[in-house]
Enzyme design. Structure first.
Site, PDB file in Angstrom:
ATOM      1  N   GLY A  12       0.773  -1.236   0.000  1.00  0.00           N
ATOM      2  CA  GLY A  12       0.000   0.000   0.000  1.00  0.00           C
ATOM      3  C   GLY A  12       0.803   1.282   0.000  1.00  0.00           C
ATOM      4  N   ASN A 108      -4.717   2.672 -13.398  1.00  0.00           N
ATOM      5  CA  ASN A 108      -3.762   1.716 -12.838  1.00  0.00           C
ATOM      6  C   ASN A 108      -2.360   2.314 -12.874  1.00  0.00           C
ATOM      7  OD1 ASN A 108      -2.791  -0.927 -11.953  1.00  0.00           O
ATOM      8  ND2 ASN A 108      -1.979  -1.154 -14.021  1.00  0.00           N
ATOM      9  N   HIS A 110       1.519   1.217 -13.253  1.00  0.00           N
ATOM     10  CA  HIS A 110       2.345   0.077 -13.655  1.00  0.00           C
ATOM     11  C   HIS A 110       3.810   0.502 -13.551  1.00  0.00           C
ATOM     12  CE1 HIS A 110       3.347  -3.722 -15.552  1.00  0.00           C
ATOM     13  NE2 HIS A 110       4.203  -3.050 -16.279  1.00  0.00           N
ATOM     14  N   GLU A 148     -10.219  -3.587 -21.347  1.00  0.00           N
ATOM     15  CA  GLU A 148     -10.332  -5.046 -21.245  1.00  0.00           C
ATOM     16  C   GLU A 148      -8.949  -5.706 -21.234  1.00  0.00           C
ATOM     17  OE1 GLU A 148     -14.458  -4.050 -22.103  1.00  0.00           O
ATOM     18  OE2 GLU A 148     -12.542  -3.310 -22.846  1.00  0.00           O
ATOM     19  N   ASP A 151      -2.902  -3.775 -19.218  1.00  0.00           N
ATOM     20  CA  ASP A 151      -1.937  -2.668 -19.395  1.00  0.00           C
ATOM     21  C   ASP A 151      -2.005  -2.048 -20.794  1.00  0.00           C
ATOM     22  OD1 ASP A 151       0.473  -4.616 -17.514  1.00  0.00           O
ATOM     23  OD2 ASP A 151      -1.071  -3.226 -16.818  1.00  0.00           O
ATOM     24  N   GLU A 181       6.302   6.393  -9.243  1.00  0.00           N
ATOM     25  CA  GLU A 181       4.930   5.988  -8.908  1.00  0.00           C
ATOM     26  C   GLU A 181       4.245   6.937  -7.932  1.00  0.00           C
ATOM     27  OE1 GLU A 181       4.603   1.815  -7.917  1.00  0.00           O
ATOM     28  OE2 GLU A 181       6.450   1.433  -8.996  1.00  0.00           O
TER      29      GLU A 181
HETATM   30  C1  GRF Z   1       4.629  -1.621  -6.821  1.00  0.00           C
HETATM   31  O1  GRF Z   1       5.771  -2.099  -7.520  1.00  0.00           O
HETATM   32  C2  GRF Z   1       3.641  -1.060  -7.802  1.00  0.00           C
HETATM   33  O2  GRF Z   1       4.257  -0.516  -8.938  1.00  0.00           O
HETATM   34  C3  GRF Z   1       2.886  -2.257  -8.254  1.00  0.00           C
HETATM   35  O3  GRF Z   1       2.695  -2.984  -7.043  1.00  0.00           O
HETATM   36  C4  GRF Z   1       3.866  -2.802  -6.211  1.00  0.00           C
HETATM   37  C5  GRF Z   1       3.503  -2.575  -4.766  1.00  0.00           C
HETATM   38  O4  GRF Z   1       2.740  -1.417  -4.703  1.00  0.00           O
HETATM   39  N1  GRF Z   1       1.677  -1.863  -8.932  1.00  0.00           N
HETATM   40  P1  GRF Z   1       2.165  -0.910  -3.258  1.00  0.00           P
HETATM   41  O5  GRF Z   1       3.346  -0.686  -2.337  1.00  0.00           O
HETATM   42  O6  GRF Z   1       1.260  -1.996  -2.709  1.00  0.00           O
HETATM   43  O7  GRF Z   1       1.448   0.369  -3.567  1.00  0.00           O
END
Ligand code: GRF
Length: 207
Positions: A12, A108, A110, A148, A151, A181
């Site tokens: 999270g 999302n 990625h 659908e 990514d 991110e």
């Molecule tokens: C991260 O590498 C994120 O890019 C991917 O899930 C991993 C953990 O994310 N989508 P988080 O710490 O649970 O937000």
């Protein structure tokens, strides 16, 4: 006020970045109305509760088959009547019915520069392992609308991150989270909440 539901699976840290950005007014006109995890005992649920956000888990293990899980997940999302659904480290395929119902309203994060290192089998640490294996010098993160396909949706934002020669996958994952991110996901939510994003002919334009 944009009602935002966040779907999580693990630590999270992306959820925490959103929580912190709202608190710091880096995201305005939005409120986190719910967090849903597919795992019962993960830190992301603790983070939500600590922030006073309703947090629930809907686990595939609790359902006879994938179809009933999918129905339960969609029903749970609908209970929060969201305007936007954010997948923040969510590792379960989104039911087609949910993609249809929330067209251009699911985003999302990625951990690569799509279309590199994405699609089926590319998630979490594996993405960074493949980037190191290929020997690319630059990677990064992408925020995109969910469609659908895996990514494949319209790209909202990307941010590059340099790879250093002695990087391990773990070190690279942390750098991509910190430098990309945790920056572009809150920014994308703020842009959507303040009407700065439009999808024109399948491409995202900042208006
Ligand atoms: C991260 O590498 C994120 O890019 C991917 O899930 C991993 C953990 O994310 N989508 P988080 O710490 O649970 O937000």
């Amino acid at each position: 006020m944009l009602r935002v539901v966040v779907l999580v699976s693990g630590g999270g840290t992306n959820l925490q970045a959103i929580i912190d950005a709202i608190k710091a007014d880096k995201i305005t006109n939005a409120e986190l109305v719910g967090v849903i995890s597919n795992n019962k005992t993960v830190k992301s649920l603790d983070r939500a509760k600590a922030a006073g956000i309703p947090a629930v888990s809907v686990s595939p293990k609790d359902f006879a088959d994938r179809a009933t899980f999918n129905d339960a997940l969609l029903a749970k999302v609908e209970e929060f009547t969201p305007d936007l659904v954010v997948l923040a480290g969510f590792l379960v395929a989104i039911p087609e019915a949910m993609v249809k119902k929330y067209s251009n309203r699911i985003i999302n994060i990625h951990p690569s520069l799509i279309p590199s290192f994405c699609g089926v089998g590319y998630y979490g640490l594996k993405v960074h392992e493949k980037a190191l294996e290929r020997g690319v010098k630059v990677t990064g993160a992408t925020v995109h609308f969910v469609t659908e396909g895996m990514d494949e949706g319209p790209i909202i934002a990307q941010k590059p991150v340099m790879i250093e020669e002695d990087d391990t996958a773990e070190v690279l994952q942390q750098r991509v989270m910190e430098q990309a991110e945790w920056i572009i996901l809150p920014k994308a939510i703020d842009d959507i909440a303040n009407g700065r994003i439009a999808v024109v002919d399948g491409k995202v334009r900042h208006v």
